[in-house]
Design a protein around this motif. Sequence first.
Motif, PDB file in Angstrom:
ATOM      1  N   ILE A  87       9.637   8.341   0.155  1.00  0.00           N
ATOM      2  CA  ILE A  87       8.174   8.671  -0.933  1.00  0.00           C
ATOM      3  C   ILE A  87       6.942   8.063  -0.359  1.00  0.00           C
ATOM      4  CG2 ILE A  87       7.032   8.431  -3.309  1.00  0.00           C
ATOM      5  CD1 ILE A  87      10.011   9.194  -3.655  1.00  0.00           C
ATOM      6  N   ALA A  88       7.193   6.822  -0.020  1.00  0.00           N
ATOM      7  CA  ALA A  88       5.897   5.811   0.298  1.00  0.00           C
ATOM      8  C   ALA A  88       5.184   6.529   2.098  1.00  0.00           C
ATOM      9  CB  ALA A  88       6.971   4.537   0.905  1.00  0.00           C
ATOM     10  N   CYS A  89       6.262   6.703   2.900  1.00  0.00           N
ATOM     11  CA  CYS A  89       6.024   7.682   3.857  1.00  0.00           C
ATOM     12  C   CYS A  89       4.969   9.018   3.979  1.00  0.00           C
ATOM     13  CB  CYS A  89       6.962   7.925   5.274  1.00  0.00           C
ATOM     14  SG  CYS A  89       7.479   6.674   5.646  1.00  0.00           S
ATOM     15  N   VAL A  90       5.871  10.049   2.748  1.00  0.00           N
ATOM     16  CA  VAL A  90       4.461  11.297   2.606  1.00  0.00           C
ATOM     17  C   VAL A  90       3.055  10.604   1.811  1.00  0.00           C
ATOM     18  CG1 VAL A  90       4.809  12.934   0.829  1.00  0.00           C
ATOM     19  CG2 VAL A  90       7.132  12.529   2.179  1.00  0.00           C
ATOM     20  N   VAL A  91       3.143   9.431   1.451  1.00  0.00           N
ATOM     21  CA  VAL A  91       2.307   9.732   1.027  1.00  0.00           C
ATOM     22  C   VAL A  91       1.261   8.534   1.641  1.00  0.00           C
ATOM     23  CG1 VAL A  91       1.548   8.028  -1.416  1.00  0.00           C
ATOM     24  CG2 VAL A  91       3.311   9.405  -1.986  1.00  0.00           C
ATOM     25  N   ALA A  92       1.401   7.860   2.128  1.00  0.00           N
ATOM     26  CA  ALA A  92       0.540   6.803   3.249  1.00  0.00           C
ATOM     27  C   ALA A  92       0.623   7.400   4.446  1.00  0.00           C
ATOM     28  CB  ALA A  92       1.561   5.761   3.492  1.00  0.00           C
ATOM     29  N   LEU A  93       1.121   8.270   4.584  1.00  0.00           N
ATOM     30  CA  LEU A  93       1.025   8.417   6.603  1.00  0.00           C
ATOM     31  C   LEU A  93      -0.375   9.732   6.230  1.00  0.00           C
ATOM     32  CD1 LEU A  93       4.355   8.736   8.011  1.00  0.00           C
ATOM     33  CD2 LEU A  93       2.678   7.140   8.824  1.00  0.00           C
ATOM     34  N   PRO A  94      -0.290  10.842   5.449  1.00  0.00           N
ATOM     35  CA  PRO A  94      -1.184  11.416   5.284  1.00  0.00           C
ATOM     36  C   PRO A  94      -2.462  11.473   5.170  1.00  0.00           C
ATOM     37  CG  PRO A  94       0.742  12.750   4.892  1.00  0.00           C
ATOM     38  CD  PRO A  94       1.457  10.587   5.010  1.00  0.00           C
ATOM     39  N   VAL A  95      -2.612  10.271   4.521  1.00  0.00           N
ATOM     40  CA  VAL A  95      -3.468   9.972   3.799  1.00  0.00           C
ATOM     41  C   VAL A  95      -5.028   8.624   4.131  1.00  0.00           C
ATOM     42  CG1 VAL A  95      -4.725   8.571   1.965  1.00  0.00           C
ATOM     43  CG2 VAL A  95      -3.318   9.877   1.095  1.00  0.00           C
ATOM     44  N   GLY A  96      -3.631   7.960   5.764  1.00  0.00           N
ATOM     45  CA  GLY A  96      -4.154   6.923   6.222  1.00  0.00           C
ATOM     46  C   GLY A  96      -4.769   7.678   7.362  1.00  0.00           C
ATOM     47  N   ILE A  97      -3.599   8.398   7.784  1.00  0.00           N
ATOM     48  CA  ILE A  97      -4.677   9.121   9.514  1.00  0.00           C
ATOM     49  C   ILE A  97      -5.685   9.715   8.743  1.00  0.00           C
ATOM     50  CG2 ILE A  97      -4.178  11.282  10.658  1.00  0.00           C
ATOM     51  CD1 ILE A  97      -1.313  10.584  10.918  1.00  0.00           C
ATOM     52  N   TYR A  98      -5.434  10.855   7.775  1.00  0.00           N
ATOM     53  CA  TYR A  98      -7.193  11.259   7.040  1.00  0.00           C
ATOM     54  C   TYR A  98      -8.179  10.520   6.988  1.00  0.00           C
ATOM     55  CZ  TYR A  98     -10.426  14.967   4.940  1.00  0.00           C
ATOM     56  OH  TYR A  98     -11.055  16.393   4.929  1.00  0.00           O
ATOM     57  N   LEU A 127       5.440   4.510  -4.756  1.00  0.00           N
ATOM     58  CA  LEU A 127       4.179   3.931  -4.672  1.00  0.00           C
ATOM     59  C   LEU A 127       3.620   2.589  -3.706  1.00  0.00           C
ATOM     60  CD1 LEU A 127       3.626   6.577  -7.670  1.00  0.00           C
ATOM     61  CD2 LEU A 127       2.538   7.054  -5.142  1.00  0.00           C
ATOM     62  N   VAL A 128       4.552   1.521  -4.824  1.00  0.00           N
ATOM     63  CA  VAL A 128       3.208   0.231  -4.217  1.00  0.00           C
ATOM     64  C   VAL A 128       3.866   0.130  -2.889  1.00  0.00           C
ATOM     65  CG1 VAL A 128       4.114  -2.254  -4.900  1.00  0.00           C
ATOM     66  CG2 VAL A 128       4.264  -0.528  -6.648  1.00  0.00           C
ATOM     67  N   SER A 129       5.179   0.457  -2.217  1.00  0.00           N
ATOM     68  CA  SER A 129       5.242  -0.250  -0.487  1.00  0.00           C
ATOM     69  C   SER A 129       4.421   1.062  -0.104  1.00  0.00           C
ATOM     70  CB  SER A 129       6.581   0.535   0.164  1.00  0.00           C
ATOM     71  OG  SER A 129       7.423  -0.293  -1.143  1.00  0.00           O
ATOM     72  N   SER A 130       3.687   2.005  -0.016  1.00  0.00           N
ATOM     73  CA  SER A 130       2.809   3.153   0.414  1.00  0.00           C
ATOM     74  C   SER A 130       1.761   2.327   0.642  1.00  0.00           C
ATOM     75  CB  SER A 130       2.661   4.440  -0.390  1.00  0.00           C
ATOM     76  OG  SER A 130       1.933   4.372  -0.872  1.00  0.00           O
ATOM     77  N   ALA A 131       1.435   1.089   0.186  1.00  0.00           N
ATOM     78  CA  ALA A 131      -0.214   0.918  -0.339  1.00  0.00           C
ATOM     79  C   ALA A 131      -0.429  -0.098   1.291  1.00  0.00           C
ATOM     80  CB  ALA A 131      -0.722  -0.353  -1.293  1.00  0.00           C
ATOM     81  N   LEU A 132       0.941  -0.205   1.274  1.00  0.00           N
ATOM     82  CA  LEU A 132       0.696  -1.105   3.196  1.00  0.00           C
ATOM     83  C   LEU A 132       1.295  -0.725   4.002  1.00  0.00           C
ATOM     84  CD1 LEU A 132       1.053  -3.935   4.378  1.00  0.00           C
ATOM     85  CD2 LEU A 132       3.506  -4.221   4.343  1.00  0.00           C
ATOM     86  N   PHE A 149      -1.816   0.090   7.201  1.00  0.00           N
ATOM     87  CA  PHE A 149      -2.092  -0.114   8.866  1.00  0.00           C
ATOM     88  C   PHE A 149      -2.191   1.308   9.483  1.00  0.00           C
ATOM     89  CE2 PHE A 149       0.212  -3.707   7.545  1.00  0.00           C
ATOM     90  CZ  PHE A 149       0.477  -4.832   9.788  1.00  0.00           C
ATOM     91  N   THR A 150      -1.835   2.570   8.402  1.00  0.00           N
ATOM     92  CA  THR A 150      -2.029   3.662   9.312  1.00  0.00           C
ATOM     93  C   THR A 150      -3.372   3.770   9.492  1.00  0.00           C
ATOM     94  OG1 THR A 150      -0.082   4.973   8.109  1.00  0.00           O
ATOM     95  CG2 THR A 150      -1.646   5.857   8.974  1.00  0.00           C
ATOM     96  N   ARG A 151      -4.376   3.489   8.856  1.00  0.00           N
ATOM     97  CA  ARG A 151      -5.754   3.791   9.154  1.00  0.00           C
ATOM     98  C   ARG A 151      -6.413   2.563   9.709  1.00  0.00           C
ATOM     99  NH1 ARG A 151     -10.214   1.442   6.922  1.00  0.00           N
ATOM    100  NH2 ARG A 151     -11.971   2.522   7.107  1.00  0.00           N
ATOM    101  N   ALA A 152      -6.153   1.542   9.794  1.00  0.00           N
ATOM    102  CA  ALA A 152      -7.075   0.886  10.782  1.00  0.00           C
ATOM    103  C   ALA A 152      -5.764   0.979  12.358  1.00  0.00           C
ATOM    104  CB  ALA A 152      -5.767  -0.627  10.462  1.00  0.00           C
ATOM    105  N   ILE A 176       2.427   1.519  13.367  1.00  0.00           N
ATOM    106  CA  ILE A 176       3.158   2.401  12.006  1.00  0.00           C
ATOM    107  C   ILE A 176       4.860   2.207  11.565  1.00  0.00           C
ATOM    108  CG2 ILE A 176       2.976   4.338  10.922  1.00  0.00           C
ATOM    109  CD1 ILE A 176       0.390   5.082  12.759  1.00  0.00           C
ATOM    110  N   ILE A 177       4.715   1.925  13.257  1.00  0.00           N
ATOM    111  CA  ILE A 177       6.394   1.859  12.833  1.00  0.00           C
ATOM    112  C   ILE A 177       7.020   0.859  12.870  1.00  0.00           C
ATOM    113  CG2 ILE A 177       8.999   1.918  14.550  1.00  0.00           C
ATOM    114  CD1 ILE A 177       7.468   4.317  15.922  1.00  0.00           C
ATOM    115  N   THR A 178       5.898  -0.221  13.004  1.00  0.00           N
ATOM    116  CA  THR A 178       6.149  -2.089  12.413  1.00  0.00           C
ATOM    117  C   THR A 178       6.854  -1.887  11.522  1.00  0.00           C
ATOM    118  OG1 THR A 178       5.527  -2.029  15.187  1.00  0.00           O
ATOM    119  CG2 THR A 178       5.823  -4.169  12.925  1.00  0.00           C
ATOM    120  N   VAL A 179       5.691  -1.825  10.358  1.00  0.00           N
ATOM    121  CA  VAL A 179       5.167  -1.583   9.070  1.00  0.00           C
ATOM    122  C   VAL A 179       6.210  -0.514   8.134  1.00  0.00           C
ATOM    123  CG1 VAL A 179       3.525  -0.020   8.972  1.00  0.00           C
ATOM    124  CG2 VAL A 179       3.492  -2.365   6.951  1.00  0.00           C
ATOM    125  N   ILE A 180       6.181   0.466   8.820  1.00  0.00           N
ATOM    126  CA  ILE A 180       7.503   0.960   7.845  1.00  0.00           C
ATOM    127  C   ILE A 180       9.063   0.496   8.008  1.00  0.00           C
ATOM    128  CG2 ILE A 180       8.904   3.061   7.966  1.00  0.00           C
ATOM    129  CD1 ILE A 180       6.083   4.680   8.974  1.00  0.00           C
TER     130      ILE A 180
END
Length: 313
Positions: free
Chosen positions: A108-119, A190-195, A199-202, A239-243
Amino acid sequence: MIRYIVQRLIGMIVVMFLVVTIVFIIVRVTPGDPAAVMLGPDATPADIAALRSQLGLDQPLILQYVYYIGNLLKGDLGRSIFLNQPVLSALSDRAEPTFFLTLFSIIIACVVALPVGIYAAYRRGSLVDQVATALAMFAASIPSFWLGLLLIQFFAVRQGWFPVSGYGGPDAGFLDRMWHLCLPAIALGLVSSALILRFTRASMLDVLGDDYVRTARAKGLDERRVVLRHALKNALIPIITVIGLTMAVLISGAVVTETVFGLPGVGNLVVSAVLRRDYPVIQGALLVIAALYVLINFAIDMLYLLVDPRVRY
C-alpha cells in the motif's frame, strides 16, 4: 565482491551478538519477577523462591548468560515461561498475521507513494507537488494507532464494511483472515507512505535536471520514457533503500497496531511477554526481529548491483 560479502557477514554476526547481550541484560535488570507474576499476589516467599529455582532464575547472571548463549548456538531460543512451549514455536504460530500485515502495508505504501512522488517531482512547484508534499508531512506526523482507531470507528463501527478487530475464528479461511488485515494494513501503509513519497520526490528531483535527461529529451524521446526509464532508473538506489528500511521498521514497529486491532501476531506476543516478564519470549522475539532487520539491509545492498551496474563493492 566475495570479500565484501564475507565482511558483511562477519559484521552481521557481531551486531547480532551485541543485540543478544544488550537484550539479555535489559530484560534482567527491568523491575519485576516472572515467578511472582505467575504465582500471584498470594504467593509466599518460599513458593516464589522454589519457582525461581525451577526456572533457573536464581543462578548468577553470568551463568544464565552462558547457558543462554550455549542454547542459541544449538538453535534453541529457550522455552516460554507462561506459554510452556518453545519460543521458536510460539513465534512461528504468530508469524502469519505479522508477515501479511507487513507485506500488505509495504505494498500500500509503495502504490501510494511511488506514483505520487514521481509525478510531484516531474511537476515541481505545481499545485499537485505542493499538495503531495503537505499530505506527506501530515501523514508522517500521524501515529498509526490513532489512524487505526479512526478507521475502526468509521469503516468498521459506522459502515460495517470491515471487522472491528481480531483475525477470524479458528475455522476462518485464508481470505477471511486477510480481510481482517485490511484496516491495519491501510493504517500502517498510509503512515509509511509519507517517508517513501518524500524520498522518491527528492531522488527524482536530483536526476531530472541531469545532462543525460536533457539529452534524451533533445533526441525526441517520449516524455514518459524519459521519466520512467532514464530518470527513475538512476533514482532507484535511494528509493530502494528507504523501502527496505521502511519494511524493517514495519516488522519491528507493528506492535501497537496489532494491539489496537487485536491481531494475534508477534507484536501482541511481545507486549504480553513484557507484561508477564516472560524473558525467553522477549529475547527470542527481539533476536528474530533484529536478524530480519540485518538481513533486509544486506539484501538492499545486494540489490544495488542489479539496479546500478556502476556500483562495485
